[in-house]
Write an enzyme that holds these catalytic residues in place. Structure first.
Site, PDB file in Angstrom:
ATOM      1  N   GLY A  49       0.425-132.746  10.098  1.00  0.00           N
ATOM      2  CA  GLY A  49      -1.027-131.997   9.560  1.00  0.00           C
ATOM      3  C   GLY A  49      -1.895-133.090   9.164  1.00  0.00           C
ATOM      4  O   GLY A  49      -1.840-133.849   9.855  1.00  0.00           O
ATOM      5  N   LYS A 105       0.216-127.975 -11.142  1.00  0.00           N
ATOM      6  CA  LYS A 105       0.539-127.646  -9.930  1.00  0.00           C
ATOM      7  C   LYS A 105       0.058-126.223  -9.475  1.00  0.00           C
ATOM      8  O   LYS A 105       0.325-125.747 -10.593  1.00  0.00           O
ATOM      9  CB  LYS A 105       2.030-127.833  -9.370  1.00  0.00           C
ATOM     10  CG  LYS A 105       1.993-127.715  -7.536  1.00  0.00           C
ATOM     11  CD  LYS A 105       1.695-129.216  -7.146  1.00  0.00           C
ATOM     12  CE  LYS A 105       1.082-129.085  -5.593  1.00  0.00           C
ATOM     13  NZ  LYS A 105       0.843-130.489  -5.454  1.00  0.00           N
TER      14      LYS A 105
HETATM   15  P1  NAD Z   1      -0.651-129.780   6.322  1.00  0.00           P
HETATM   16  O1  NAD Z   1      -0.502-128.582   6.176  1.00  0.00           O
HETATM   17  O2  NAD Z   1      -1.899-130.680   6.681  1.00  0.00           O
HETATM   18  O3  NAD Z   1       0.652-130.492   7.052  1.00  0.00           O
HETATM   19  C1  NAD Z   1       2.151-129.969   7.416  1.00  0.00           C
HETATM   20  C2  NAD Z   1       2.426-129.797   8.839  1.00  0.00           C
HETATM   21  O4  NAD Z   1       3.475-129.376   8.908  1.00  0.00           O
HETATM   22  C3  NAD Z   1       1.384-128.562   9.025  1.00  0.00           C
HETATM   23  O5  NAD Z   1       0.678-128.712  11.179  1.00  0.00           O
HETATM   24  C4  NAD Z   1       2.148-127.325   9.609  1.00  0.00           C
HETATM   25  O6  NAD Z   1       2.742-126.463  10.840  1.00  0.00           O
HETATM   26  C5  NAD Z   1       3.675-127.775  10.380  1.00  0.00           C
HETATM   27  N1  NAD Z   1       5.196-127.287   9.419  1.00  0.00           N
HETATM   28  C6  NAD Z   1       5.809-126.473   8.133  1.00  0.00           C
HETATM   29  N2  NAD Z   1       6.798-126.108   8.301  1.00  0.00           N
HETATM   30  C7  NAD Z   1       7.095-127.077   9.625  1.00  0.00           C
HETATM   31  C8  NAD Z   1       8.612-127.261   9.962  1.00  0.00           C
HETATM   32  N3  NAD Z   1       9.093-126.683   9.319  1.00  0.00           N
HETATM   33  N4  NAD Z   1       9.153-128.087  10.698  1.00  0.00           N
HETATM   34  C9  NAD Z   1       7.456-128.750  12.223  1.00  0.00           C
HETATM   35  N5  NAD Z   1       6.152-128.582  10.926  1.00  0.00           N
HETATM   36  C10 NAD Z   1       6.335-127.890  10.019  1.00  0.00           C
HETATM   37  O7  NAD Z   1      -0.593-130.453   5.418  1.00  0.00           O
HETATM   38  P2  NAD Z   1      -0.403-132.152   4.142  1.00  0.00           P
HETATM   39  O8  NAD Z   1      -1.638-132.128   3.889  1.00  0.00           O
HETATM   40  O9  NAD Z   1      -0.666-132.468   5.930  1.00  0.00           O
HETATM   41  O10 NAD Z   1       1.003-132.812   3.969  1.00  0.00           O
HETATM   42  C11 NAD Z   1       1.491-133.077   4.276  1.00  0.00           C
HETATM   43  C12 NAD Z   1       2.974-132.850   3.093  1.00  0.00           C
HETATM   44  O11 NAD Z   1       3.015-133.685   2.310  1.00  0.00           O
HETATM   45  C13 NAD Z   1       3.473-131.869   1.761  1.00  0.00           C
HETATM   46  O12 NAD Z   1       4.430-131.044   1.415  1.00  0.00           O
HETATM   47  C14 NAD Z   1       2.331-132.503   0.885  1.00  0.00           C
HETATM   48  O13 NAD Z   1       2.656-131.747   0.030  1.00  0.00           O
HETATM   49  C15 NAD Z   1       2.768-134.050   1.173  1.00  0.00           C
HETATM   50  N6  NAD Z   1       1.870-134.122   0.244  1.00  0.00           N
HETATM   51  C16 NAD Z   1       0.063-134.621   0.730  1.00  0.00           C
HETATM   52  C17 NAD Z   1      -0.145-135.315   1.026  1.00  0.00           C
HETATM   53  C18 NAD Z   1      -2.367-135.415   1.295  1.00  0.00           C
HETATM   54  O14 NAD Z   1      -3.301-135.938   1.151  1.00  0.00           O
HETATM   55  N7  NAD Z   1      -2.523-134.510   2.332  1.00  0.00           N
HETATM   56  C19 NAD Z   1      -0.299-136.282  -0.906  1.00  0.00           C
HETATM   57  C20 NAD Z   1       0.460-135.898  -0.918  1.00  0.00           C
HETATM   58  C21 NAD Z   1       1.658-135.381  -0.698  1.00  0.00           C
END
Ligand code: NAD
Length: 439
Positions: free
Chosen positions: A236, A130
């Site tokens: 998100g 990472k």
């Molecule tokens: P993102 O940043 O687009 O979305 C995350 C959302 O969560 C944001 O809108 C943020 O404002 C919100 N947030 C943060 N803290 C919060 C809280 N305490 N309560 C409510 N909302 C909160 O990220 P993403 O790409 O959607 O990824 C989300 C999660 O999934 C992350 O942990 C990421 O590591 C994991 N993930 C993402 C992917 C991917 O393809 N994007 C793949 C595997 C894992």
């Protein structure tokens, strides 16, 4: 600043200042397989080597941790390489704010370890790693010029690491940032389709989460998502398409929350006419966990399943995309199990982002069977099959599901790459011999 202050309690910016005062731009911590000790590039950083050495939970014999201070904008940038037996360490780069250096390091360690397990369990020939960049509060992180410089320097760091780690997109990083990384290195995925990449992997990730939910329902003897109520934390990149897929599966209701008011407003309009209840919540609010629902889906940040939130949960299933949902994997997995809540391990169900990226270099075919097999019900290593296997084994052996999945993933993570063997380790040793810290 007092130099006697424990390095771990420094803020990332105090640590950056400390490194600059010592004339250190790059430093490393490498695990020596022969002596079983952590080798450090600079004696001034020995306390951190001791911290890693003594930490069995998060460090877990990471093969290498590489840190640098960006030349522009004084930002702490790191590459955490956990295990490379199956291939190059792969995982996205997170850009986030941290109160302490310990918080920063622990996030990198936990996320990298999570990638080892995710990649192995998905049957990918990747190791786990990472990238993490700590936001410097003195800079304007939304400024395109600032971001370009930061991500280009991160790309240069990837090149300097000679391929032991291949980066990708993660929280706080966007596709434009990946273009900047790609301008300086070949060791990245998740680049825009216009440059030959697979682009934003979030939609396939959301599809994978749906597969995990369906498998968990099947395990409980239930038919499917139709008529269920799902609570999604985070709207998100993954959360938003997940909500769309859930409505396509005819769920009764989706309750979702985010800390971003604009996002809450936007999604309200996107799902107008649906039984959708979006909520804006403060950052440290746990109340969302007590939402009445069938499935709780954490799709925001890690460590959200902990002694404060678990007792509040009313859902019978927890299945979401966020990485490292369990604050303490052993403690919190056991607590969910004790409460009879079916937990689908995050690294099992959120694999599709990395699966999509992993196949970038092999080119593209429509409805790619190499990708679709992860989402079907039949393939032995599909999300559905592995989820069922893990949950059934967990029930039979009376062991929490994450422990079962971790054991499976750990075993698979030590299988050497069929062609290249444990090459990542050789790359890391080459970096040490070549004096990477002076590059
Ligand atoms: P993102 O940043 O687009 O979305 C995350 C959302 O969560 C944001 O809108 C943020 O404002 C919100 N947030 C943060 N803290 C919060 C809280 N305490 N309560 C409510 N909302 C909160 O990220 P993403 O790409 O959607 O990824 C989300 C999660 O999934 C992350 O942990 C990421 O590591 C994991 N993930 C993402 C992917 C991917 O393809 N994007 C793949 C595997 C894992």
């Amino acid at each position: 600043m007092s130099t006697s202050k424990n390095l771990l309690s420094f803020t990332p910016q105090e640590f950056v200042l400390f490194l600059k005062q010592q004339n250190i731009r790059r430093c490393y911590f490498v695990f020596d397989l022969k002596t079983k000790t952590v080798r450090v590039s600079h004696p001034e950083l020995q306390p951190l080597a001791e911290f890693f050495q003594s930490d069995t939970r998060d460090f877990d014999t990471h093969e290498g941790i590489f840190l640098q201070v960006s030349n522009k904008y004084d930002t702490l940038q790191g590459a955490f390489v956990h295990r490379t037996w199956r291939g190059q360490a792969a995982g996205g780069v997170r850009y986030w704010s941290y109160h302490t250096l310990e918080g920063y390091l622990r996030d990198g360690l936990r996320l990298a370890k999570g990638m080892t397990h995710k990649n192995a369990l998905a049957g990918l020939w990747w190791g786990g790693g990472k990238g993490v960049m700590a936001h410097n509060p003195k800079i304007e992180k939304h400024d395109a010029t600032v971001r370009a410089a930061l991500y280009q320097e991160f790309g240069e760091m990837m090149t300097s690491l000679q391929g032991c780690y291949v980066t990708a997109e993660d929280v706080g990083t966007n596709v434009a940032d990946m273009t900047n990384v790609f301008s300086k290195t070949r060791f990245t995925t998740c680049i825009p389709p216009s440059l030959g990449g697979s682009g934003n992997p979030s939609v396939p990730t959301a599809r994978g989460v749906v597969c995990g939910m369906k498998a968990a329902l099947e395990f409980l003897g239930e038919k499917g998502l139709e008529g269920k109520t799902v609570a999604v934390q985070g709207m998100g990149n993954v959360g938003a398409p997940l909500i769309k897929f859930l409505f396509e599966k005819k769920v009764k209701k989706v309750i979702a929350c985010d800390i971003n008011q604009q996002l809450v407003e936007n999604l309200k309009y996107e799902f107008v006419g649906k039984n959708f209840e979006p909520r804006e919540v403060p950052l440290c609010d746990h109340s969302f966990f007590e939402t009445e629902c069938d499935i709780l889906s954490p799709c925001a940040t890690g460590a959200v399943l902990n002694p404060k939130s678990i007792p509040l949960i009313k859902a019978k299933i927890v299945c979401g995309a966020a990485n490292n949902q369990l604050e303490d994997p052993r403690r919190d997995d056991a607590e969910l199990f004790k409460r009879g809540i079916v937990y689908v391990p995050d690294f099992l169900t959120n694999r599709m982002g990395i699966v999509t990226c992993a196949n970038e270099q092999y080119g593209y075919v429509n409805n790619d069977p190499e990708i679709e097999q992860h989402l079907n019900k039949k393939w032995t290593y599909s999300i559905h099959q592995v989820t069922l296997k893990v949950l059934r084994e967990s029930k039979e052996e009376d062991v929490p599901p994450s422990s079962v999945a971790l054991k499976m993933a750990d075993k698979m993570s030590f299988v050497p790459h069929p062609i290249l063997g444990h090459r990542g380790q050789k790359i890391i040793y080459s970096l040490v011999v070549n004096g990477w810290e002076r590059s």
